[in-house]
Design an enzyme around this catalytic site. Structure first.
Site, PDB file in Angstrom:
ATOM      1  CB  ALA A 186      -0.909  -0.003   1.225  1.00 51.81           C
ATOM      2  N   GLY A 237      -0.779  -5.131   0.431  1.00 50.90           N
ATOM      3  CA  GLY A 237      -1.914  -5.062  -0.481  1.00 50.90           C
ATOM      4  C   GLY A 237      -1.670  -5.774  -1.789  1.00 50.90           C
ATOM      5  CD  GLU A 247      -4.448  -7.292   2.142  1.00 50.86           C
ATOM      6  OE1 GLU A 247      -5.360  -7.465   2.960  1.00 50.86           O
ATOM      7  OE2 GLU A 247      -3.872  -6.194   1.984  1.00 50.86           O
ATOM      8  CD  GLU A 278      -0.280  -6.078   5.511  1.00 53.17           C
ATOM      9  OE1 GLU A 278      -0.778  -5.951   4.381  1.00 53.17           O
ATOM     10  OE2 GLU A 278       0.295  -7.123   5.898  1.00 53.17           O
TER      11      GLU A 278
END
Length: 263
Positions: free
Chosen positions: A69, A115, A118, A138
């Site tokens: 991210a 991300g 993901e 994270e």
């Protein structure tokens, strides 16, 4: 043809294969809110376009699929409700990918972290270049995955190993990702897109209605509000009422390739 600031949207009309390329190479294709929104818009355009039969999702450059991210943007979120909404918006877009009746394959060409991991897990299949790396780092930032990572990682590789990777923030190389079941194949980087196109092309020779119903039936296993066996039975009956079933069985009996129409 759709146009985006942070994505490349390239449809090969002959094959029906759409390639969506995350295109922020200076940021290693990091996901900011604008890019996530564009992924959703691109997926909706693909779902609405009958010419699109299957989708490849990849990243620009040689280093990263999506390196994570956009940390600067995350750091600027000031309240818990705004953070929760950002997570929900990412989940909505990634669920669009997971629930697409048109097959979506991630061609992971480098780092798929946070991300990015993901996003790859939301796709139906994952093909990794030999230099690919996967991880959910994270907890190093005082965060947890917010776009479905805690759920999909456990679904793909099992609770125990998923917890280990989530809690340690360890990265895994492509060969380990293959061993764990996180990816379907590992290929040389130079062959990544051609291998992925060949695999998707094989899928696209099958009955489109049946392909979409397979995806939906497998997804039903992980949806608490749905009864997977009943979803499968309903889909089985739907196939029997389709022209594709009639064409598929007739082609089999006549020993010829089937010409499926998707209905």
């Amino acid at each position: 043809m759709a146009s985006f600031d942070n994505l490349l949207y390239d449809l090969d009309a002959a094959s029906g294969i759409l390639t969506i390329t995350l295109n922020r190479p200076a940021k290693l294709n990091a996901l900011n809110a604008a890019t996530i929104m564009e992924i959703g818009q691109a997926m909706q355009a693909a779902l609405d376009d009958a010419a699109v039969r299957g989708i490849i999702l990849t990243g620009s450059g040689e280093k990263a699929f999506v390196a994570g991210a956009d940390i600067a943007e995350l750091a600027a979120i000031e309240t818990e409700p705004l953070a929760r909404r950002a997570s929900e918006q990412g989940q909505e877009v990634f669920c669009m990918i997971e629930e697409s009746p048109k097959p979506v394959i991630a061609a992971v060409n480098g780092f798929a972290l946070g991300g990015g991991c993901e996003l790859a897990m939301a796709c139906h299949l994952r093909i990794a270049a030999e230099n690919a790396r996967f991880g959910q780092p994270e907890v190093n930032l005082g965060l947890i995955p917010g776009y479905g990572g805690t759920q999909r990682l456990a679904q793909l590789i099992g609770k125990g190993k998923a917890l280990e990777l989530l809690l340690t923030a360890d990265m895994v190389k492509a060969d380990e990702a293959l061993r764990l079941g996180l990816v379907n194949h590992v290929v040389p980087a130079a062959e990544l897109l051609s291998f992925t196109r060949d695999l998707l092309s094989r899928i696209l020779t099958k009955a489109p209605l049946a392909v979409g119903l397979v995806i939906d039936s497998v997804n039903a296993l992980y949806a608490d509000e749905r009864h997977g066996y009943q979803v499968e039975a309903n889909a089985f009956g739907q196939c029997f009422a389709s022209n594709d079933f009639k064409e598929g069985t007739q082609a089999f009996l006549e020993k010829r390739p089937a010409a499926f129409k998707g209905h």
